[in-house]
Design a protein around this motif. Structure first.
Motif, PDB file in Angstrom:
ATOM      1  N   LEU A 125       0.813  -1.217   0.000  1.00  0.00           N
ATOM      2  CA  LEU A 125       0.000   0.000   0.000  1.00  0.00           C
ATOM      3  C   LEU A 125       0.846   1.266   0.000  1.00  0.00           C
ATOM      4  O   LEU A 125       0.511   2.231  -0.692  1.00  0.00           O
ATOM      5  CB  LEU A 125      -0.946  -0.016   1.204  1.00  0.00           C
ATOM      6  N   TRP A 126       1.952   1.301   0.736  1.00  0.00           N
ATOM      7  CA  TRP A 126       2.767   2.513   0.790  1.00  0.00           C
ATOM      8  C   TRP A 126       3.332   2.847  -0.595  1.00  0.00           C
ATOM      9  O   TRP A 126       3.426   4.012  -0.973  1.00  0.00           O
ATOM     10  CB  TRP A 126       3.890   2.395   1.817  1.00  0.00           C
ATOM     11  N   PHE A 127       3.680   1.813  -1.369  1.00  0.00           N
ATOM     12  CA  PHE A 127       4.198   2.031  -2.721  1.00  0.00           C
ATOM     13  C   PHE A 127       3.083   2.549  -3.637  1.00  0.00           C
ATOM     14  O   PHE A 127       3.313   3.423  -4.470  1.00  0.00           O
ATOM     15  CB  PHE A 127       4.793   0.735  -3.272  1.00  0.00           C
ATOM     16  N   LYS A 128       1.880   2.011  -3.465  1.00  0.00           N
ATOM     17  CA  LYS A 128       0.743   2.472  -4.266  1.00  0.00           C
ATOM     18  C   LYS A 128       0.433   3.936  -3.967  1.00  0.00           C
ATOM     19  O   LYS A 128       0.157   4.713  -4.888  1.00  0.00           O
ATOM     20  CB  LYS A 128      -0.480   1.602  -3.991  1.00  0.00           C
ATOM     21  N   CYS A 129       0.499   4.331  -2.707  1.00  0.00           N
ATOM     22  CA  CYS A 129       0.254   5.729  -2.330  1.00  0.00           C
ATOM     23  C   CYS A 129       1.326   6.650  -2.899  1.00  0.00           C
ATOM     24  O   CYS A 129       1.025   7.732  -3.417  1.00  0.00           O
ATOM     25  CB  CYS A 129       0.183   5.864  -0.825  1.00  0.00           C
ATOM     26  N   LEU A 130       2.576   6.229  -2.813  1.00  0.00           N
ATOM     27  CA  LEU A 130       3.671   7.015  -3.372  1.00  0.00           C
ATOM     28  C   LEU A 130       3.515   7.164  -4.885  1.00  0.00           C
ATOM     29  O   LEU A 130       3.680   8.253  -5.444  1.00  0.00           O
ATOM     30  CB  LEU A 130       5.019   6.357  -3.034  1.00  0.00           C
ATOM     31  N   THR A 131       3.167   6.081  -5.555  1.00  0.00           N
ATOM     32  CA  THR A 131       2.973   6.115  -7.002  1.00  0.00           C
ATOM     33  C   THR A 131       1.793   7.008  -7.367  1.00  0.00           C
ATOM     34  O   THR A 131       1.843   7.735  -8.359  1.00  0.00           O
ATOM     35  CB  THR A 131       2.759   4.697  -7.543  1.00  0.00           C
ATOM     36  N   CYS A 132       0.747   6.974  -6.555  1.00  0.00           N
ATOM     37  CA  CYS A 132      -0.413   7.845  -6.791  1.00  0.00           C
ATOM     38  C   CYS A 132      -0.009   9.313  -6.682  1.00  0.00           C
ATOM     39  O   CYS A 132      -0.440  10.148  -7.481  1.00  0.00           O
ATOM     40  CB  CYS A 132      -1.524   7.503  -5.807  1.00  0.00           C
ATOM     41  N   CYS A 133       0.831   9.640  -5.715  1.00  0.00           N
ATOM     42  CA  CYS A 133       1.321  11.019  -5.575  1.00  0.00           C
ATOM     43  C   CYS A 133       2.154  11.427  -6.788  1.00  0.00           C
ATOM     44  O   CYS A 133       2.011  12.548  -7.299  1.00  0.00           O
ATOM     45  CB  CYS A 133       2.143  11.164  -4.304  1.00  0.00           C
ATOM     46  N   ILE A 134       3.004  10.537  -7.243  1.00  0.00           N
ATOM     47  CA  ILE A 134       3.818  10.816  -8.435  1.00  0.00           C
ATOM     48  C   ILE A 134       2.923  11.027  -9.649  1.00  0.00           C
ATOM     49  O   ILE A 134       3.141  11.936 -10.466  1.00  0.00           O
ATOM     50  CB  ILE A 134       4.839   9.682  -8.677  1.00  0.00           C
ATOM     51  N   TYR A 135       1.901  10.192  -9.776  1.00  0.00           N
ATOM     52  CA  TYR A 135       0.944  10.282 -10.888  1.00  0.00           C
ATOM     53  C   TYR A 135       0.244  11.648 -10.883  1.00  0.00           C
ATOM     54  O   TYR A 135       0.179  12.322 -11.921  1.00  0.00           O
ATOM     55  CB  TYR A 135      -0.066   9.142 -10.739  1.00  0.00           C
ATOM     56  N   VAL A 136      -0.247  12.056  -9.731  1.00  0.00           N
ATOM     57  CA  VAL A 136      -0.946  13.342  -9.626  1.00  0.00           C
ATOM     58  C   VAL A 136       0.017  14.495  -9.906  1.00  0.00           C
ATOM     59  O   VAL A 136      -0.322  15.439 -10.642  1.00  0.00           O
ATOM     60  CB  VAL A 136      -1.609  13.485  -8.237  1.00  0.00           C
ATOM     61  N   LEU A 137       1.227  14.431  -9.371  1.00  0.00           N
ATOM     62  CA  LEU A 137       2.220  15.482  -9.635  1.00  0.00           C
ATOM     63  C   LEU A 137       2.578  15.548 -11.120  1.00  0.00           C
ATOM     64  O   LEU A 137       2.784  16.638 -11.668  1.00  0.00           O
ATOM     65  CB  LEU A 137       3.473  15.256  -8.796  1.00  0.00           C
ATOM     66  N   CYS A 138       2.645  14.406 -11.751  1.00  0.00           N
ATOM     67  CA  CYS A 138       2.941  14.349 -13.191  1.00  0.00           C
ATOM     68  C   CYS A 138       1.879  15.105 -13.983  1.00  0.00           C
ATOM     69  O   CYS A 138       2.196  15.959 -14.815  1.00  0.00           O
ATOM     70  CB  CYS A 138       3.017  12.888 -13.622  1.00  0.00           C
ATOM     71  N   TRP A 139       0.606  14.815 -13.721  1.00  0.00           N
ATOM     72  CA  TRP A 139      -0.475  15.469 -14.460  1.00  0.00           C
ATOM     73  C   TRP A 139      -0.599  16.946 -14.096  1.00  0.00           C
ATOM     74  O   TRP A 139      -0.894  17.777 -14.968  1.00  0.00           O
ATOM     75  CB  TRP A 139      -1.798  14.733 -14.261  1.00  0.00           C
ATOM     76  N   LEU A 140      -0.367  17.289 -12.849  1.00  0.00           N
ATOM     77  CA  LEU A 140      -0.397  18.705 -12.473  1.00  0.00           C
ATOM     78  C   LEU A 140       0.719  19.484 -13.166  1.00  0.00           C
ATOM     79  O   LEU A 140       0.516  20.615 -13.607  1.00  0.00           O
ATOM     80  CB  LEU A 140      -0.307  18.863 -10.960  1.00  0.00           C
ATOM     81  N   THR A 141       1.883  18.881 -13.272  1.00  0.00           N
ATOM     82  CA  THR A 141       2.999  19.513 -13.978  1.00  0.00           C
ATOM     83  C   THR A 141       2.662  19.717 -15.447  1.00  0.00           C
ATOM     84  O   THR A 141       2.925  20.780 -16.019  1.00  0.00           O
ATOM     85  CB  THR A 141       4.277  18.666 -13.836  1.00  0.00           C
ATOM     86  N   ILE A 142       2.075  18.703 -16.068  1.00  0.00           N
ATOM     87  CA  ILE A 142       1.696  18.819 -17.474  1.00  0.00           C
ATOM     88  C   ILE A 142       0.654  19.921 -17.655  1.00  0.00           C
ATOM     89  O   ILE A 142       0.763  20.754 -18.570  1.00  0.00           O
ATOM     90  CB  ILE A 142       1.175  17.464 -18.002  1.00  0.00           C
ATOM     91  N   LEU A 143      -0.354  19.947 -16.785  1.00  0.00           N
ATOM     92  CA  LEU A 143      -1.378  20.991 -16.877  1.00  0.00           C
ATOM     93  C   LEU A 143      -0.780  22.373 -16.653  1.00  0.00           C
ATOM     94  O   LEU A 143      -1.088  23.324 -17.378  1.00  0.00           O
ATOM     95  CB  LEU A 143      -2.492  20.726 -15.865  1.00  0.00           C
ATOM     96  N   PHE A 144       0.083  22.490 -15.655  1.00  0.00           N
ATOM     97  CA  PHE A 144       0.701  23.770 -15.345  1.00  0.00           C
ATOM     98  C   PHE A 144       1.565  24.262 -16.501  1.00  0.00           C
ATOM     99  O   PHE A 144       1.495  25.426 -16.890  1.00  0.00           O
ATOM    100  CB  PHE A 144       1.540  23.656 -14.076  1.00  0.00           C
ATOM    101  N   CYS A 145       2.377  23.394 -17.068  1.00  0.00           N
ATOM    102  CA  CYS A 145       3.300  23.794 -18.128  1.00  0.00           C
ATOM    103  C   CYS A 145       2.611  24.056 -19.471  1.00  0.00           C
ATOM    104  O   CYS A 145       3.098  24.844 -20.265  1.00  0.00           O
ATOM    105  CB  CYS A 145       4.374  22.731 -18.307  1.00  0.00           C
ATOM    106  N   ASN A 146       1.492  23.374 -19.725  1.00  0.00           N
ATOM    107  CA  ASN A 146       0.875  23.497 -21.039  1.00  0.00           C
ATOM    108  C   ASN A 146      -0.347  24.405 -21.106  1.00  0.00           C
ATOM    109  O   ASN A 146      -0.639  24.940 -22.171  1.00  0.00           O
ATOM    110  CB  ASN A 146       0.458  22.103 -21.556  1.00  0.00           C
ATOM    111  N   TYR A 147      -1.050  24.574 -20.014  1.00  0.00           N
ATOM    112  CA  TYR A 147      -2.327  25.258 -20.107  1.00  0.00           C
ATOM    113  C   TYR A 147      -2.450  26.544 -19.306  1.00  0.00           C
ATOM    114  O   TYR A 147      -3.433  27.250 -19.456  1.00  0.00           O
ATOM    115  CB  TYR A 147      -3.455  24.292 -19.729  1.00  0.00           C
ATOM    116  N   LEU A 148      -1.514  26.831 -18.455  1.00  0.00           N
ATOM    117  CA  LEU A 148      -1.570  28.094 -17.743  1.00  0.00           C
ATOM    118  C   LEU A 148      -0.789  29.145 -18.515  1.00  0.00           C
ATOM    119  O   LEU A 148       0.236  28.847 -19.133  1.00  0.00           O
ATOM    120  CB  LEU A 148      -0.997  27.933 -16.331  1.00  0.00           C
ATOM    121  N   PRO A 149      -1.244  30.396 -18.483  1.00  0.00           N
ATOM    122  CA  PRO A 149      -0.509  31.439 -19.213  1.00  0.00           C
ATOM    123  C   PRO A 149       0.880  31.643 -18.627  1.00  0.00           C
ATOM    124  O   PRO A 149       1.073  31.593 -17.435  1.00  0.00           O
ATOM    125  CB  PRO A 149      -1.369  32.688 -19.045  1.00  0.00           C
TER     126      PRO A 149
END
Length: 150
Positions: A125-149
């Motif tokens: 479970l701890w690995f799944k939680c860590l991976t989930c955090c990485i996943y969310v950070l990955c998508w937030l980074t993509i959204l931030f870099c591509n869609y914010l002015p």
């Protein structure tokens, strides 16, 4: 008559070009100029989804369906959504190029989600939680870099 390595290379390239296995040099240069780096993702993810679907089918044949953890349902759903988005996008891209592009992006999203799910299945479970955090950070980074002015 003596052949050099350059002659053999040119001969091999000529054969491969005539067979259609590689594009002609001028087509390759034009493709390189107009090539988007995301063009390979749908192909890679369709192969992943196909292989994963076969693995899921074989797994369900080995184990009763009721004994499979619920995470396999989410994995199957992510795979089916990714494959469906790619299939529909390739089918409509001549008439609706913008919708096809959006579907390609959704297919990439679902394919990457399926990869994250499939990687974390056997881990604690701890690995799944860590991976989930990485996943969310990955998508937030993509959204931030591509869609914010900028």
């Amino acid at each position: 008559m003596k052949f050099t390595a350059t002659d053999l290379k040119a001969f091999a390239l000529q054969i491969l070009t005539k067979l259609g296995w590689i594009p002609y040099p001028d087509e390759e240069a034009a493709a390189a100029r107009n090539h988007n780096h995301l063009d390979y993702w749908p192909k890679i993810l369709v192969v992943f989804c196909s292989a994963s679907a076969i693995d899921l089918a074989l797994l369900s044949a080995q184990i009763q369906y009721s004994r499979l953890p619920p995470i396999f349902c989410f994995l199957g759903l992510a795979i089916i959504m990714s494959f469906t988005c790619f299939f529909v996008s390739k089918s409509i891209h001549f008439n609706y190029p913008l919708a096809a592009h959006v579907l390609d992006r959704f297919g990439i999203f679902f394919g990457v989600t399926a990869i994250f799910i499939s990687i974390t299945i056997p881990f604690p479970l701890w690995f799944k939680c860590l991976t989930c955090c990485i996943y969310v950070l990955c998508w937030l980074t993509i959204l931030f870099c591509n869609y914010l002015p900028s």
